[in-house]
Scaffold this motif. Sequence first.
Motif, short mmCIF file in Angstrom:
data_model
loop_
_atom_site.label_atom_id
_atom_site.label_comp_id
_atom_site.label_asym_id
_atom_site.label_seq_id
_atom_site.Cartn_x
_atom_site.Cartn_y
_atom_site.Cartn_z
N THR A 1 24.97 1.77 -3.91
CA THR A 1 25.22 2.99 -4.70
C THR A 1 24.97 2.69 -6.18
O THR A 1 25.04 1.53 -6.62
CB THR A 1 26.67 3.47 -4.52
OG1 THR A 1 27.54 2.42 -4.95
CG2 THR A 1 26.96 3.82 -3.08
N LYS B 1 26.89 3.36 -8.47
CA LYS B 1 28.12 2.86 -9.07
C LYS B 1 28.22 1.34 -8.92
O LYS B 1 28.76 0.64 -9.78
CB LYS B 1 29.34 3.53 -8.40
CG LYS B 1 30.64 3.22 -9.08
CD LYS B 1 31.77 4.06 -8.53
CE LYS B 1 33.05 3.76 -9.31
NZ LYS B 1 34.17 4.56 -8.82
N SER C 1 23.89 9.57 -5.00
CA SER C 1 24.67 8.39 -5.37
C SER C 1 24.05 7.07 -4.91
O SER C 1 24.55 6.00 -5.26
CB SER C 1 26.08 8.51 -4.76
OG SER C 1 25.97 8.58 -3.34
#
Length: 198
Positions: A116, A118, A154
């Motif tokens: 991802t 993130k 994402s």
Amino acid sequence: MEVEGRITPVYSSAEVDRVEGQGVEALKASSKQPIPDPDVWLTEELRENIFLTTVDAVLNWSRRSSLWTVLAFPACCAFEFISAMASRWDMSRFGMEILRASPRQADLMITAGTLTWKMAPQIKRIYDQMAEPKWVIAMGACAITGGTFAQSYSVVPGYNRIIPVDVYVPGCPPRPEALLNAVRMLQDKIAKMSTVSR
Ligand code: SF4
């Protein structure tokens, strides 16, 4: 012998030339091969134990025979990697039984899992901290293109967006045999490295 005031030679000049020529020809005939150096430079023990090779061959052999994988497996492909490490497939046959929790002691990243955005900065930081020279195997559809989640907002659509990849292993997930084949391909790639050009 002296005849009418002249000295007559015992041998004619033609005879002298012929005898001289015979000597030269005999020397030429016996000088076809160089005379070997009589000095013994190596003992018998050394002569039987010297092995000549190149720096690249030694370095590449040691690098490809001791790939140490960093611990960075974000998702489900990791279970196939774990299988490959276990006794049935036994990655230690390739000198790879050591997994390193510290990137500074690792030179291989096997990207087993969906990444991802993130998590991406952490994976990139781990890669940046790994020892040089270092390599990456992109394991599984997610690692190559984002896989099932490619259209997701994402998910990174391939590890090669953030780090360079050396070998790609398709599949969802790839079987351990496919991962072992990728390791063999990477070893072949490392064997062709040139220290000077690096
Ligand atoms: S390729 Fe398949 S098994 Fe591997 S991380 Fe993606 S979804 Fe999971």
